[in-house]
Design a protein around this motif. Structure first.
Motif, PDB file in Angstrom:
ATOM      1  N   HIS A  52      62.126 -53.505 -22.557  1.00 21.06           N
ATOM      2  CA  HIS A  52      60.513 -54.248 -21.254  1.00 21.06           C
ATOM      3  C   HIS A  52      59.560 -53.803 -22.662  1.00 21.06           C
ATOM      4  O   HIS A  52      57.988 -54.453 -23.153  1.00 21.06           O
ATOM      5  CB  HIS A  52      60.949 -53.982 -19.751  1.00 21.06           C
ATOM      6  N   CYS A  81      57.667 -57.490 -22.832  1.00 18.61           N
ATOM      7  CA  CYS A  81      57.865 -58.302 -21.475  1.00 18.61           C
ATOM      8  C   CYS A  81      56.400 -58.649 -21.465  1.00 18.61           C
ATOM      9  O   CYS A  81      55.792 -58.454 -21.798  1.00 18.61           O
ATOM     10  CB  CYS A  81      57.751 -57.139 -20.934  1.00 18.61           C
ATOM     11  N   HIS A  83      53.518 -60.511 -19.518  1.00 16.98           N
ATOM     12  CA  HIS A  83      52.963 -60.019 -18.589  1.00 16.98           C
ATOM     13  C   HIS A  83      51.529 -60.767 -17.956  1.00 16.98           C
ATOM     14  O   HIS A  83      50.922 -60.831 -19.135  1.00 16.98           O
ATOM     15  CB  HIS A  83      52.481 -58.567 -17.779  1.00 16.98           C
ATOM     16  N   HIS A  92      61.014 -62.958 -17.703  1.00 15.02           N
ATOM     17  CA  HIS A  92      61.646 -62.106 -16.609  1.00 15.02           C
ATOM     18  C   HIS A  92      62.954 -62.285 -16.356  1.00 15.02           C
ATOM     19  O   HIS A  92      64.383 -61.860 -16.434  1.00 15.02           O
ATOM     20  CB  HIS A  92      61.506 -61.218 -15.602  1.00 15.02           C
ATOM     21  N   HIS A 217      55.006 -58.246  -6.330  1.00 19.94           N
ATOM     22  CA  HIS A 217      55.993 -57.706  -8.147  1.00 19.94           C
ATOM     23  C   HIS A 217      54.684 -56.326  -8.132  1.00 19.94           C
ATOM     24  O   HIS A 217      55.756 -55.096  -8.010  1.00 19.94           O
ATOM     25  CB  HIS A 217      55.533 -58.682  -9.350  1.00 19.94           C
ATOM     26  N   HIS A 221      56.166 -52.351  -7.586  1.00 22.68           N
ATOM     27  CA  HIS A 221      56.486 -51.209  -8.953  1.00 22.68           C
ATOM     28  C   HIS A 221      55.779 -49.893  -8.627  1.00 22.68           C
ATOM     29  O   HIS A 221      56.214 -48.873  -8.805  1.00 22.68           O
ATOM     30  CB  HIS A 221      55.992 -51.615 -10.415  1.00 22.68           C
ATOM     31  N   PHE A 240      64.833 -51.367 -10.409  1.00 23.27           N
ATOM     32  CA  PHE A 240      64.139 -52.193 -11.170  1.00 23.27           C
ATOM     33  C   PHE A 240      64.728 -53.409 -10.934  1.00 23.27           C
ATOM     34  O   PHE A 240      64.004 -54.210 -10.879  1.00 23.27           O
ATOM     35  CB  PHE A 240      63.962 -51.980 -12.299  1.00 23.27           C
ATOM     36  N   HIS A 244      63.266 -57.333 -10.119  1.00 25.27           N
ATOM     37  CA  HIS A 244      63.117 -58.506 -10.323  1.00 25.27           C
ATOM     38  C   HIS A 244      63.599 -59.601 -10.058  1.00 25.27           C
ATOM     39  O   HIS A 244      63.907 -60.613 -10.205  1.00 25.27           O
ATOM     40  CB  HIS A 244      62.890 -58.239 -11.993  1.00 25.27           C
ATOM     41  N   PHE A 413      49.691 -51.747 -11.998  1.00 21.61           N
ATOM     42  CA  PHE A 413      50.486 -51.686 -12.252  1.00 21.61           C
ATOM     43  C   PHE A 413      50.385 -52.208 -13.703  1.00 21.61           C
ATOM     44  O   PHE A 413      49.522 -53.560 -13.759  1.00 21.61           O
ATOM     45  CB  PHE A 413      51.735 -53.268 -11.610  1.00 21.61           C
TER      46      PHE A 413
HETATM   47 CU1  C2O Z   1      58.056 -55.909 -16.692  1.00 24.62          CU
HETATM   48 CU2  C2O Z   1      58.035 -56.038 -13.480  1.00 24.62          CU
HETATM   49  O1  C2O Z   1      57.941 -55.950 -15.392  1.00 24.62           O
END
Ligand code: C2O
Length: 481
Positions: A52, A81, A83, A92, A217, A221, A240, A244, A413
């Motif tokens: 990640h 990761c 985003h 994810h 989401h 976090h 986590f 997810h 986040f």
């Molecule tokens: Cu890549 Cu909830 O995060």
């Protein structure tokens, strides 16, 4: 634990499991095993979290005896990761799929069931009064047999609230309005807002955040915080993966809502021209995937289904206009002139609306074009971890948090990650888009909408923490479409 049928395993709702159900017991045992493995082993707990994101400074387990994988290996497999991207959901899903396979291989090696699957945390379940709390199995120090409980070994904050599993997750943190968004892909300038995020290449952070990625989401976090609050440590918290699994499930729920709810048909999303991603399977072999290979959760590689993907807000009850996507080009009708510094108390700004843009727009309205209004908060940057901000439009002074004026939540986040200059995007920060059509229409109906006085108010979810500096919003803009 529900058995697999025809090789398809069931990802179950963690709140429907019995106390210390096998799913949780074996998850805890496998994690303990993974935690014993060195970080360079792709099946270890730390390596999985590093996929990640990883930074040595943020690594709570760093030790002088660590031998990290080679630089080229780290470049290829870590900090991956996705985003602020239309790859947020597929990436994810791949990540969880391999993680689940790896956990399962440890479960089997320890003598457990070979149809083990990840449970999910449905914090938005309106029928469960405890939905927003963390299950006890993730809080207690010991397993039923007295051995240490790896599910509880995580840093979660804000300090003091963790013991009871109550992280002050509020209904607006678990709101499912993202399911109302029809397009998967966010448009140019964030208009229209998209369920899954904007078209990008490899995108590790920052940029325009899709609706599901924003809430629930990001909000979860930020609420759980601690390790869950940062890219580099999120995967170290056993919660986590349940969070997810639920986000992944909501993708299925959304697709299931009707024919208009579709994955991108653009060939550059999947193979042959889309970005591909490298992972390790349970045997340590390298597997490269594109988004189109994971749209079906029942393909052999994934082989799972969710216990429940029923629609929490059935479409029958929705007005037609809620499903209408505005047509035509995005029109910028107003923007703030300067950036706005947010703080730990409410901040209001006036945004000038351009009268000519409005006139054009009213003409379009007169022709019966469906219109939607989008409030964009562009290039939000900040270097302190802060809570989520609630956004209100034209809120009355006496009641800054009036529900009728609520436009949406901005969870911070990934803020710090997206603000760093050495970020691949040069620290341009996060951009959030809120579809405020309903709020504007309501204000119009009650004669409280005034174009000459368009005001946006930011209210932090948590007031006055320990002196953190609030983020700075580069520009606020209003688009019609
Ligand atoms: Cu890549 Cu909830 O995060």
């Amino acid at each position: 634990m529900k058995p697999a049928t025809n090789g398809i395993r069931v990802r179950e709702d963690v709140w429907k499991l019995t106390n210390w159900d096998d799913t949780l017991l074996w998850y805890a045992r496998a994690i303990s095993r993974m935690q014993e493995l060195p970080i360079a082993d792709s099946s270890s707990w730390r390596y999985q979290a590093a996929i990640h994101a990883y930074s040595r400074n943020a690594d709570p387990f760093t030790s002088p005896s660590d031998r990290l994988p080679s630089l080229s290996r780290r470049r290829r497999f870590w900090n991956q990761c996705q985003h602020g991207s239309w790859y947020f959901l597929p990436w994810h899903r791949m990540y969880l799929g391999f993680f689940e396979q790896i956990v399962r291989s440890h479960v089997v090696a320890l003598g457990g069931p070979d149809d083990w699957a990840l449970p999910y945390w449905n914090y938005s379940d309106a029928d469960n009064p405890d939905a927003r709390l963390v299950r006890r199995e993730f809080l207690v120090d010991r397993l039923p047999d007295g051995s240490p409980n790896s599910l509880a070994q995580a840093q979660r904050g804000p300090t003091g609230s963790g013991g009871t599993g109550d992280f002050d997750i509020e209904p607006f943190d678990t709101d499912l309005s993202c399911l109302l968004t029809v397009p998967f892909r966010t448009g140019r300038f964030g208009v229209p807002s998209g369920f899954g995020g904007p078209r990008t290449g490899f995108q590790h952070g920052g940029g325009v955040i899709g609706d599901l990625e924003r809430v629930p989401h990001g909000a979860i976090h930020v609420a759980v915080s601690g390790w869950m609050g940062a890219f580099e440590t999120a995967g170290l918290d056993p919660l986590f993966w349940l969070h997810h699994a639920n986000i992944d499930r909501l993708w299925e729920v959304w697709l299931n809502r009707g024919d208009q709810f579709e994955n991108p048909s653009d060939p550059s999303w999947g193979a042959p021209s889309g970005t591909d991603f490298d992972f390790h399977d349970a045997a340590g072999a390298i597997v490269t995937l594109t988004a189109d290979q994971v749209v079906d959760t029942k393909v052999p590689l994934l082989s799972y289904q969710y216990e429940d993907i029923s629609d929490p807000m059935p479409i029958a009850g929705l007005g037609e206009e809620e499903l209408i996507m505005g047509k035509g080009p995005a029109m910028l009708v107003g923007a703030s002139e300067e950036s706005i510094q947010l703080s730990s108390s409410p901040t209001s700004v006036n945004v000038q609306i351009d009268p000519t843009a409005m006139t054009d727009n009213l003409a379009a309205l007169a022709e019966g074009e469906p219109q939607r209004a989008y409030l964009n908060m562009e290039n939000i940057v900040g270097f302190d971890k802060v809570s989520s901000y609630k956004v209100f439009v034209n809120a009355p002074e006496k009641e800054p948090e009036a529900q009728t004026n609520y436009a949406g939540l901005l969870p911070m986040f990934g803020l710090v990650e997206a603000s760093r200059r050495d970020d691949p995007h040069g620290g341009s920060g996060l951009t959030y888009v809120l579809d405020i059509t309903d709020v504007v229409n309501q204000l119009k109906q009650s004669n409280k909408w005034n174009e000459k006085n368009f005001q946006v108010t930011f209210v932090p979810k948590q007031r006055a923490q320990g002196g953190e500096k609030g983020p700075r919003v580069g520009r606020i803009s209003l688009y019609y479409r």
